[in-house]
Design an enzyme around this catalytic site. Structure first.
Site, PDB file in Angstrom:
ATOM      1  N   ASP A  68       2.143   3.883  -0.770  1.00 49.55           N
ATOM      2  CA  ASP A  68       3.011   2.726  -0.879  1.00 49.55           C
ATOM      3  C   ASP A  68       2.360   1.429  -0.399  1.00 49.55           C
ATOM      4  OD1 ASP A  68       6.619   2.421  -0.333  1.00 49.55           O
ATOM      5  OD2 ASP A  68       5.203   1.391  -1.625  1.00 49.55           O
ATOM      6  N   LYS A 115       1.948   1.178   3.447  1.00 54.26           N
ATOM      7  CA  LYS A 115       3.103   1.258   4.356  1.00 54.26           C
ATOM      8  C   LYS A 115       3.021   2.559   5.148  1.00 54.26           C
ATOM      9  CE  LYS A 115       6.724  -0.902   1.449  1.00 54.26           C
ATOM     10  NZ  LYS A 115       6.097  -0.905   0.158  1.00 54.26           N
ATOM     11  N   LYS A 172      11.718 -10.584  -5.761  1.00 58.17           N
ATOM     12  CA  LYS A 172      12.443  -9.853  -4.711  1.00 58.17           C
ATOM     13  C   LYS A 172      12.967 -10.824  -3.662  1.00 58.17           C
ATOM     14  CE  LYS A 172      10.013  -8.009  -1.496  1.00 58.17           C
ATOM     15  NZ  LYS A 172       9.000  -7.181  -0.833  1.00 58.17           N
ATOM     16  N   LYS A 186      11.406   5.660  -0.115  1.00 58.47           N
ATOM     17  CA  LYS A 186      11.011   4.289   0.248  1.00 58.47           C
ATOM     18  C   LYS A 186      11.516   3.945   1.651  1.00 58.47           C
ATOM     19  CE  LYS A 186       9.364   1.667  -2.303  1.00 58.47           C
ATOM     20  NZ  LYS A 186       7.978   1.193  -2.561  1.00 58.47           N
TER      21      LYS A 186
HETATM   22  N1  LIG Z   1       5.873  -4.179  -7.158  1.00 60.62           N
HETATM   23  C1  LIG Z   1       5.599  -4.289  -5.901  1.00 60.62           C
HETATM   24  O1  LIG Z   1       5.425  -5.350  -5.370  1.00 60.62           O
HETATM   25  C2  LIG Z   1       5.469  -3.091  -5.056  1.00 60.62           C
HETATM   26  C3  LIG Z   1       5.187  -3.260  -3.697  1.00 60.62           C
HETATM   27  C4  LIG Z   1       4.998  -2.114  -2.930  1.00 60.62           C
HETATM   28  C5  LIG Z   1       5.115  -0.861  -3.525  1.00 60.62           C
HETATM   29  N2  LIG Z   1       5.432  -0.763  -4.849  1.00 60.62           N
HETATM   30  C6  LIG Z   1       5.509   0.567  -5.436  1.00 60.62           C
HETATM   31  O2  LIG Z   1       4.538   0.610  -6.484  1.00 60.62           O
HETATM   32  C7  LIG Z   1       5.029   1.413  -7.561  1.00 60.62           C
HETATM   33  C8  LIG Z   1       4.982   0.618  -8.857  1.00 60.62           C
HETATM   34  O3  LIG Z   1       5.763  -0.546  -8.705  1.00 60.62           O
HETATM   35  P1  LIG Z   1       6.104  -1.373 -10.054  1.00 60.62           P
HETATM   36  O4  LIG Z   1       6.850  -2.580  -9.607  1.00 60.62           O
HETATM   37  O5  LIG Z   1       4.899  -1.522 -10.873  1.00 60.62           O
HETATM   38  O6  LIG Z   1       7.127  -0.365 -10.764  1.00 60.62           O
HETATM   39  P2  LIG Z   1       7.408  -0.179 -12.339  1.00 60.62           P
HETATM   40  O7  LIG Z   1       8.617   0.660 -12.427  1.00 60.62           O
HETATM   41  O8  LIG Z   1       7.384  -1.488 -13.018  1.00 60.62           O
HETATM   42  O9  LIG Z   1       6.130   0.630 -12.853  1.00 60.62           O
HETATM   43  C9  LIG Z   1       6.010   2.022 -12.668  1.00 60.62           C
HETATM   44  C10 LIG Z   1       5.490   2.590 -13.973  1.00 60.62           C
HETATM   45  O10 LIG Z   1       5.230   3.971 -13.780  1.00 60.62           O
HETATM   46  C11 LIG Z   1       5.572   4.637 -14.982  1.00 60.62           C
HETATM   47  N3  LIG Z   1       5.686   6.054 -14.647  1.00 60.62           N
HETATM   48  C12 LIG Z   1       6.689   6.683 -14.012  1.00 60.62           C
HETATM   49  N4  LIG Z   1       6.370   7.990 -13.863  1.00 60.62           N
HETATM   50  C13 LIG Z   1       5.123   8.169 -14.383  1.00 60.62           C
HETATM   51  C14 LIG Z   1       4.228   9.260 -14.507  1.00 60.62           C
HETATM   52  N5  LIG Z   1       4.563  10.479 -14.067  1.00 60.62           N
HETATM   53  N6  LIG Z   1       3.016   9.044 -15.066  1.00 60.62           N
HETATM   54  C15 LIG Z   1       2.660   7.815 -15.505  1.00 60.62           C
HETATM   55  N7  LIG Z   1       3.466   6.739 -15.433  1.00 60.62           N
HETATM   56  C16 LIG Z   1       4.676   6.918 -14.872  1.00 60.62           C
HETATM   57  C17 LIG Z   1       6.817   3.949 -15.464  1.00 60.62           C
HETATM   58  O11 LIG Z   1       7.026   4.141 -16.853  1.00 60.62           O
HETATM   59  C18 LIG Z   1       6.486   2.482 -15.134  1.00 60.62           C
HETATM   60  O12 LIG Z   1       5.895   1.840 -16.225  1.00 60.62           O
HETATM   61  C19 LIG Z   1       6.422   1.856  -7.162  1.00 60.62           C
HETATM   62  O13 LIG Z   1       6.358   3.121  -6.545  1.00 60.62           O
HETATM   63  C20 LIG Z   1       6.833   0.816  -6.103  1.00 60.62           C
HETATM   64  O14 LIG Z   1       7.790   1.319  -5.199  1.00 60.62           O
HETATM   65  C21 LIG Z   1       5.606  -1.836  -5.631  1.00 60.62           C
HETATM   66  O1  LIG Z   2       7.438  -5.757   0.515  1.00 59.46           O
HETATM   67  P1  LIG Z   2       7.333  -4.329   1.001  1.00 59.46           P
HETATM   68  O2  LIG Z   2       8.408  -3.963   1.964  1.00 59.46           O
HETATM   69  O3  LIG Z   2       5.946  -3.977   1.502  1.00 59.46           O
HETATM   70  O4  LIG Z   2       7.561  -3.402  -0.268  1.00 59.46           O
HETATM   71  C1  LIG Z   2       8.552  -3.611  -1.214  1.00 59.46           C
HETATM   72  C2  LIG Z   2       9.916  -3.281  -0.680  1.00 59.46           C
HETATM   73  O5  LIG Z   2      10.335  -4.299   0.178  1.00 59.46           O
HETATM   74  C3  LIG Z   2      10.917  -3.190  -1.811  1.00 59.46           C
HETATM   75  O6  LIG Z   2      12.149  -2.812  -1.267  1.00 59.46           O
HETATM   76  C4  LIG Z   2      10.482  -2.153  -2.808  1.00 59.46           C
HETATM   77  O7  LIG Z   2      11.340  -2.136  -3.836  1.00 59.46           O
HETATM   78  C5  LIG Z   2       9.127  -2.489  -3.352  1.00 59.46           C
HETATM   79  O8  LIG Z   2       8.697  -1.397  -4.123  1.00 59.46           O
HETATM   80  C6  LIG Z   2       8.143  -2.644  -2.272  1.00 59.46           C
HETATM   81  O9  LIG Z   2       7.937  -1.370  -1.689  1.00 59.46           O
END
Ligand SMILES: NC(=O)c1ccc[n+]([C@@H]2O[C@H](COP(=O)([O-])OP(=O)(O)OC[C@H]3O[C@@H](n4cnc5c(N)ncnc54)[C@H](O)[C@@H]3O)[C@@H](O)[C@H]2O)c1
Ligand SMILES: O=P([O-])([O-])O[C@@H]1[C@@H](O)[C@H](O)[C@@H](O)[C@H](O)[C@@H]1O
Length: 505
Positions: free
Chosen positions: A265, A427, A355, A314
């Site tokens: 994460d 994280k 967010k 999460k």
């Molecule tokens: N966006 C952020 O700023 C952020 C910050 C911290 C953590 N995260 C974590 O990072 C991850 C991605 O975030 P995001 O915003 O890109 O989410 P998102 O939902 O936009 O992208 C995730 C992608 O994974 C695909 N997917 C799901 N299961 C799959 C599998 N088994 N194989 C291949 N692809 C698969 C989905 O179709 C989707 O396109 C999440 O776990 C989120 O919690 C995101």
């Molecule tokens: O900003 P951060 O706490 O490191 O991380 C984010 C979380 O605050 C948010 O709730 C979650 O949806 C995102 O996937 C990401 O994990």
């Protein structure tokens, strides 16, 4: 002297060969014993030799979840930087950059030069992959090409997307392994790009994909990184991860292959701030008694997290980041005592990737007083996560080129397969068995900085500033004389040996 954008220290402890940067380094630690309330601290010095391969490979990165907000955004950002793109927005012209990347956009102090402190970007300390040169590929259960997936993500300005689309639409995620129970049921409608057959056949296809990508792209190394949806907490599977032994056996397999694994994460925004603020409060002797972290977001990640099992994953990764800081201060906290800690995430489609995070930190201060800090933090979540993805893969690749030995154990070795130096970016850090989990932001960052300094034979950053704190200061060679207090508002007065600082005019 700066050569090939690396810093070439003048230290006799470092030599540059065609192959390596080789540095001798004294690693200072201390062991502590306690007897009837008395601590005995014994300093220890271990003589290391670090060796960093100078040849930087062509790096391929395969993202699981390539079609998601993070996957499309980091791919687009690298393309935009590589092409040197600029685009018009309502607030003026924007230009591609790597802000938010520790390695590309933050600096370290090398020491005192003739005009004061000399700070250089992390990326210039050691030879490392430049993000512009990374070749991306990956998998997604959604079949959208990356041009349409970037549009779906709604992260990047339209004027930039229009310039990128001809390049992005050529990139198509490979079909992936989809186990519906692992992610929210609301993700099913995206799943039109999934592998069929037995689990073994599907895993074999993934392995073929990696070989196929490596062959066709001509990259020297491939790093696979998970940026797919947050999955439910792992069930305990006998023989796989039910005991430390079976989990370690799995990791051991990773060790035998020399593969590194990192934590979970991306620590991108609200949680990164938490690891800074709690570090500040506890280090300042203030006692956080309540931490409430609320946020809502409207991207697909938020949609997936609206399901209880995914939210629970999460919630755990967002909640454990204060444990090490709290445990480190037994003046403030009794054994086992912790602040109240509440994590709330809501899915509000209207805000998309922007967010909204609201945090409240309540601390006990002197004589029964209370301090409450309230924060509101709005950001495109994926624009905070994307530079972290780059740092994760570039730092991992660099660590693959570093080996070290000691006087006692002269055989060079690599880092442990569980690469705990990546903790700064996660994280939920993963560390070797028996190692402490460190979440404190500044300790994690200093670890990376001092490790890279060690590879150059430079001492750890100590911030002591002794040269500025002595009455008869020593003059550093080739440096500006150490100035006395020069601020108009502060006048240093010596009065019969008593030293007072008063606000002069
Ligand atoms: N966006 C952020 O700023 C952020 C910050 C911290 C953590 N995260 C974590 O990072 C991850 C991605 O975030 P995001 O915003 O890109 O989410 P998102 O939902 O936009 O992208 C995730 C992608 O994974 C695909 N997917 C799901 N299961 C799959 C599998 N088994 N194989 C291949 N692809 C698969 C989905 O179709 C989707 O396109 C999440 O776990 C989120 O919690 C995101
Ligand atoms: O900003 P951060 O706490 O490191 O991380 C984010 C979380 O605050 C948010 O709730 C979650 O949806 C995102 O996937 C990401 O994990």
């Amino acid at each position: 002297q700066s050569i090939n954008h690396c810093c070439r220290p003048g230290s006799p402890d470092v030599k540059y060969t065609e192959e390596h940067i080789e540095a001798r380094y004294s690693y200072h630690t201390a062991t502590v014993s306690r007897c009837r309330g008395t601590y005995t601290v014994t300093p220890r010095t271990t003589r290391f030799t670090f060796r960093t391969q100078r040849s930087v490979p062509k790096l391929g990165v395969m993202l699981v979840g390539w079609g998601g907000n993070n996957g499309t955004t980091v791919t687009a950002a690298v393309l935009a930087n590589k092409l040197g793109l600029s685009w018009r927005t309502r607030t003026g012209v924007k230009t591609a950059n790597y802000f938010g990347s520790l390695l590309q956009a933050s600096t370290v102090c090398l020491g005192m030069g003739p005009d004061g402190e000399v700070n250089v970007p992390f990326r210039d300390l050691l030879p490392m992959v430049h993000p512009n040169d990374i070749v991306f590929d990956g998998w997604d259960i959604s079949s959208l090409d990356l041009g349409r997936a970037m549009e779906r993500a709604q992260v990047l300005d339209w004027a930039l997307q229009e310039q990128l689309r001809p390049h992005m639409e050529q990139l198509k995620p490979r079909p992936s392994i989809y186990i519906p129970e692992f992610i929210a049921a609301n993700q099913e409608q995206r799943a039109d790009n999934v592998l069929m057959g037995s689990k073994a056949e599907q895993v074999e296809q993934i392995r073929k994909d990696i070989r196929d990508f490596k062959k066709k792209s001509g990259v020297d190394k491939v790093i696979v990184l998970w940026t797919a949806n947050t999955e439910r907490m792992c069930d305990i599977v006998p023989g796989v991860n039910d005991t430390a032994a079976t989990l370690l056996a799995t990791i051991q397999l990773a060790m035998q292959q020399g593969a590194f694994i990192g934590g979970d994460d991306f620590k991108s925004g609200q949680t990164k701030v938490k690891s800074v603020l709690v570090d500040f409060l506890v280090s300042a002797g203030l006692k956080p008694t309540s931490i409430v972290s609320y946020n809502h977001l409207g991207n697909n990640d938020g949609r997936n997290l609206s399901a209880p099992q995914q939210f629970r994953s999460k919630e755990i990764s967002k909640s454990n980041v204060v444990d090490d800081m709290v445990r480190s201060n037994n003046v403030l906290y009794a054994p086992g005592e912790k602040p109240d800690h509440c994590v709330v995430i809501k899915y509000v489609p209207n805000v998309g990737d922007s967010k909204r995070a609201m945090d409240e930190y309540t601390s006990e201060i002197m004589m029964g007083g209370t301090n409450t800090i309230v924060m509101h933090n709005t950001c495109e979540d994926s624009l905070l996560a994307s530079p972290i993805i780059l740092d994760l893969v570039i730092l991992t690749e660099l660590c693959q080129r570093i080996t070290f030995c000691t006087e006692e154990d002269p055989h060079f070795q690599t880092f442990h397969s569980v690469l705990s130096v990546l903790s700064y970016l996660c994280k939920a850090p993963l560390v070797p068995e028996g190692a402490p989990v460190i979440n404190s932001f500044f300790r994690q960052r200093t670890c990376i900085e001092n490790l890279m300094r060690a590879c150059l034979g430079l001492p750890p950053q100590n911030h002591m500033q002794l040269e500025h704190e002595m009455q008869r200061s020593f003059l550093l060679p080739d440096c500006a004389p150490v100035p006395m207090a020069t601020h108009k508002s502060i006048t240093a007065r010596c009065n019969g040996g008593h030293f007072a600082l008063t606000n002069g005019v």
